[in-house]
Design a protein around this motif. Structure first.
Motif, PDB file in Angstrom:
ATOM      1  N   ASP A   1       4.240  45.002  47.250  1.00  0.00           N
ATOM      2  CA  ASP A   1       5.507  45.562  47.675  1.00  0.00           C
ATOM      3  C   ASP A   1       5.477  45.810  49.183  1.00  0.00           C
ATOM      4  OD1 ASP A   1       8.088  46.713  47.375  1.00  0.00           O
ATOM      5  OD2 ASP A   1       7.174  48.708  47.453  1.00  0.00           O
ATOM      6  N   GLU A   2       6.500  45.325  49.900  1.00  0.00           N
ATOM      7  CA  GLU A   2       6.521  45.430  51.362  1.00  0.00           C
ATOM      8  C   GLU A   2       6.528  46.886  51.827  1.00  0.00           C
ATOM      9  OE1 GLU A   2       9.682  43.172  53.068  1.00  0.00           O
ATOM     10  OE2 GLU A   2       9.118  41.360  51.970  1.00  0.00           O
ATOM     11  N   ARG A   3       7.261  47.714  51.138  1.00  0.00           N
ATOM     12  CA  ARG A   3       7.325  49.130  51.515  1.00  0.00           C
ATOM     13  C   ARG A   3       5.949  49.771  51.408  1.00  0.00           C
ATOM     14  NH1 ARG A   3       8.125  53.874  48.507  1.00  0.00           N
ATOM     15  NH2 ARG A   3       9.000  55.562  49.742  1.00  0.00           N
ATOM     16  N   ASN A   4       5.230  49.468  50.330  1.00  0.00           N
ATOM     17  CA  ASN A   4       3.889  50.024  50.159  1.00  0.00           C
ATOM     18  C   ASN A   4       2.927  49.500  51.217  1.00  0.00           C
ATOM     19  OD1 ASN A   4       4.521  51.648  48.008  1.00  0.00           O
ATOM     20  ND2 ASN A   4       3.994  50.111  46.474  1.00  0.00           N
ATOM     21  N   GLU A   5       3.093  48.243  51.619  1.00  0.00           N
ATOM     22  CA  GLU A   5       2.233  47.699  52.677  1.00  0.00           C
ATOM     23  C   GLU A   5       2.461  48.434  53.993  1.00  0.00           C
ATOM     24  OE1 GLU A   5       2.482  43.471  53.122  1.00  0.00           O
ATOM     25  OE2 GLU A   5       2.028  43.114  51.014  1.00  0.00           O
ATOM     26  N   VAL A   6       3.722  48.703  54.317  1.00  0.00           N
ATOM     27  CA  VAL A   6       4.032  49.436  55.544  1.00  0.00           C
ATOM     28  C   VAL A   6       3.458  50.845  55.466  1.00  0.00           C
ATOM     29  CG1 VAL A   6       5.917  50.429  56.910  1.00  0.00           C
ATOM     30  CG2 VAL A   6       6.074  48.081  56.096  1.00  0.00           C
ATOM     31  N   LEU A   7       3.618  51.492  54.315  1.00  0.00           N
ATOM     32  CA  LEU A   7       3.083  52.848  54.156  1.00  0.00           C
ATOM     33  C   LEU A   7       1.562  52.872  54.242  1.00  0.00           C
ATOM     34  CD1 LEU A   7       5.392  54.231  51.321  1.00  0.00           C
ATOM     35  CD2 LEU A   7       5.483  54.751  53.763  1.00  0.00           C
ATOM     36  N   ARG A   8       0.889  51.870  53.660  1.00  0.00           N
ATOM     37  CA  ARG A   8      -0.575  51.804  53.758  1.00  0.00           C
ATOM     38  C   ARG A   8      -1.006  51.616  55.207  1.00  0.00           C
ATOM     39  NH1 ARG A   8      -0.378  48.850  48.888  1.00  0.00           N
ATOM     40  NH2 ARG A   8      -0.294  46.892  50.023  1.00  0.00           N
ATOM     41  N   ASN A   9      -0.294  50.770  55.936  1.00  0.00           N
ATOM     42  CA  ASN A   9      -0.631  50.546  57.345  1.00  0.00           C
ATOM     43  C   ASN A   9      -0.460  51.825  58.156  1.00  0.00           C
ATOM     44  OD1 ASN A   9      -1.246  47.880  56.886  1.00  0.00           O
ATOM     45  ND2 ASN A   9       0.765  47.128  57.468  1.00  0.00           N
ATOM     46  N   LYS A  10       0.632  52.542  57.915  1.00  0.00           N
ATOM     47  CA  LYS A  10       0.846  53.809  58.629  1.00  0.00           C
ATOM     48  C   LYS A  10      -0.215  54.834  58.249  1.00  0.00           C
ATOM     49  CE  LYS A  10       5.637  53.857  59.925  1.00  0.00           C
ATOM     50  NZ  LYS A  10       6.771  54.728  60.144  1.00  0.00           N
ATOM     51  N   ALA A  11      -0.548  54.905  56.962  1.00  0.00           N
ATOM     52  CA  ALA A  11      -1.567  55.858  56.521  1.00  0.00           C
ATOM     53  C   ALA A  11      -2.913  55.535  57.153  1.00  0.00           C
ATOM     54  CB  ALA A  11      -1.674  55.839  54.992  1.00  0.00           C
ATOM     55  N   GLY A  12      -3.237  54.253  57.251  1.00  0.00           N
ATOM     56  CA  GLY A  12      -4.489  53.847  57.897  1.00  0.00           C
ATOM     57  C   GLY A  12      -4.505  54.225  59.364  1.00  0.00           C
ATOM     58  N   ARG A  13      -3.370  54.063  60.034  1.00  0.00           N
ATOM     59  CA  ARG A  13      -3.282  54.434  61.453  1.00  0.00           C
ATOM     60  C   ARG A  13      -3.456  55.935  61.626  1.00  0.00           C
ATOM     61  NH1 ARG A  13      -1.763  53.502  66.507  1.00  0.00           N
ATOM     62  NH2 ARG A  13      -0.248  54.842  67.532  1.00  0.00           N
ATOM     63  N   TYR A  14      -2.788  56.712  60.779  1.00  0.00           N
ATOM     64  CA  TYR A  14      -2.920  58.171  60.870  1.00  0.00           C
ATOM     65  C   TYR A  14      -4.357  58.610  60.595  1.00  0.00           C
ATOM     66  CZ  TYR A  14       2.197  58.351  60.879  1.00  0.00           C
ATOM     67  OH  TYR A  14       3.516  58.193  61.195  1.00  0.00           O
ATOM     68  N   ALA A  15      -4.994  57.999  59.594  1.00  0.00           N
ATOM     69  CA  ALA A  15      -6.386  58.342  59.280  1.00  0.00           C
ATOM     70  C   ALA A  15      -7.297  57.994  60.449  1.00  0.00           C
ATOM     71  CB  ALA A  15      -6.839  57.629  58.012  1.00  0.00           C
ATOM     72  N   TYR A  16      -7.036  56.860  61.084  1.00  0.00           N
ATOM     73  CA  TYR A  16      -7.827  56.443  62.246  1.00  0.00           C
ATOM     74  C   TYR A  16      -7.676  57.439  63.390  1.00  0.00           C
ATOM     75  CZ  TYR A  16      -8.962  53.821  66.469  1.00  0.00           C
ATOM     76  OH  TYR A  16      -9.472  53.441  67.674  1.00  0.00           O
ATOM     77  N   LEU A  17      -6.451  57.817  63.697  1.00  0.00           N
ATOM     78  CA  LEU A  17      -6.213  58.772  64.778  1.00  0.00           C
ATOM     79  C   LEU A  17      -6.815  60.138  64.460  1.00  0.00           C
ATOM     80  CD1 LEU A  17      -2.534  57.835  65.704  1.00  0.00           C
ATOM     81  CD2 LEU A  17      -4.617  57.307  66.991  1.00  0.00           C
ATOM     82  N   LEU A  18      -6.709  60.552  63.201  1.00  0.00           N
ATOM     83  CA  LEU A  18      -7.300  61.829  62.795  1.00  0.00           C
ATOM     84  C   LEU A  18      -8.816  61.795  62.927  1.00  0.00           C
ATOM     85  CD1 LEU A  18      -6.856  64.655  61.610  1.00  0.00           C
ATOM     86  CD2 LEU A  18      -7.052  63.628  59.339  1.00  0.00           C
ATOM     87  N   SER A  19      -9.441  60.679  62.569  1.00  0.00           N
ATOM     88  CA  SER A  19     -10.898  60.587  62.692  1.00  0.00           C
ATOM     89  C   SER A  19     -11.330  60.622  64.150  1.00  0.00           C
ATOM     90  CB  SER A  19     -11.434  59.339  61.996  1.00  0.00           C
ATOM     91  OG  SER A  19     -11.070  58.176  62.702  1.00  0.00           O
ATOM     92  N   LEU A  20     -10.551  60.011  65.044  1.00  0.00           N
ATOM     93  CA  LEU A  20     -10.861  60.097  66.472  1.00  0.00           C
ATOM     94  C   LEU A  20     -10.775  61.536  66.962  1.00  0.00           C
ATOM     95  CD1 LEU A  20      -9.119  56.981  68.069  1.00  0.00           C
ATOM     96  CD2 LEU A  20     -11.545  57.314  67.615  1.00  0.00           C
ATOM     97  N   LEU A  21      -9.766  62.250  66.506  1.00  0.00           N
ATOM     98  CA  LEU A  21      -9.612  63.651  66.883  1.00  0.00           C
ATOM     99  C   LEU A  21     -10.773  64.494  66.359  1.00  0.00           C
ATOM    100  CD1 LEU A  21      -7.774  65.865  68.141  1.00  0.00           C
ATOM    101  CD2 LEU A  21      -6.766  66.116  65.861  1.00  0.00           C
ATOM    102  N   ILE A  22     -11.159  64.282  65.114  1.00  0.00           N
ATOM    103  CA  ILE A  22     -12.258  65.048  64.522  1.00  0.00           C
ATOM    104  C   ILE A  22     -13.571  64.752  65.230  1.00  0.00           C
ATOM    105  CG2 ILE A  22     -13.662  65.276  62.426  1.00  0.00           C
ATOM    106  CD1 ILE A  22     -11.033  65.034  60.842  1.00  0.00           C
ATOM    107  N   ILE A  23     -13.809  63.503  65.563  1.00  0.00           N
ATOM    108  CA  ILE A  23     -15.038  63.153  66.283  1.00  0.00           C
ATOM    109  C   ILE A  23     -15.057  63.829  67.648  1.00  0.00           C
ATOM    110  CG2 ILE A  23     -16.293  61.265  67.392  1.00  0.00           C
ATOM    111  CD1 ILE A  23     -15.432  59.496  65.040  1.00  0.00           C
ATOM    112  N   SER A  24     -13.935  63.818  68.339  1.00  0.00           N
ATOM    113  CA  SER A  24     -13.867  64.451  69.662  1.00  0.00           C
ATOM    114  C   SER A  24     -14.123  65.953  69.570  1.00  0.00           C
ATOM    115  CB  SER A  24     -12.496  64.214  70.294  1.00  0.00           C
ATOM    116  OG  SER A  24     -12.236  62.854  70.421  1.00  0.00           O
TER     117      SER A  24
END
Length: 147
Positions: free
Chosen positions: A77-100
């Motif tokens: 489902d295209e909507r789910n793919e977009v949501l997964r991509n956004k969730a991955g981006r948010y998780a990535y940014l959050l991990s950078l913040l936590i590491i810092s």
């Protein structure tokens, strides 16, 4: 359900049992780690084998087909793919913040002499931070070429 799912589950159980026997036989400092690895292999292996036997019974065959159809729809489902991509981006940014933040906290704890040898932790976290940033650019460049 594929037979490979059962064979993978049984392989996990076999590996877990080998590690368990090694943990029982050998006295070592890593014994608790060996017990943990044994459980980490036996548990999922048993679950995989159980799922195989559950879903391959004739009474569950129709429900399994429906489950596969629903999973296929959810995955593509295209909507789910977009949501997964956004969730991955948010998780990535959050991990950078936590590491810092972790680098700053360990730096403070080391300076206050609450924890000794924090330098290696800070170097590791800094390396992980750089690795994530570099991998972002590498993956982005690779995906940009392919699409």
């Amino acid at each position: 359900m594929k037979k490979s799912y059962l064979s993978c589950g049984l392989s996990f159980i076999g590996i877990g049992l080998v590690i368990l026997v090694a943990a029982i036989i050998f006295e070592t400092r890593l014994q608790s780690l060996l017990y943990s690895f044994a459980g980490a292999f036996i548990g999922p292996g048993a679950v995989m084998a159980g799922k195989y036997f559950y879903w391959t019974t004739p009474k569950n065959a129709e429900r399994y087909r429906e489950k596969l159809d629903n999973e296929s729809i959810e995955i593509h489902d295209e909507r789910n793919e977009v949501l997964r991509n956004k969730a991955g981006r948010y998780a990535y940014l959050l991990s950078l913040l936590i590491i810092s933040i972790s680098m700053v906290v360990f730096s403070i704890l080391g300076t206050l002499e609450i924890i000794e040898n924090t330098r290696i932790i800070i170097i590791y976290l800094g390396g992980l931070f750089l690795f994530q940033i570099v991998s972002l650019f590498v993956f982005h460049r690779h995906l940009k070429k392919n699409y």
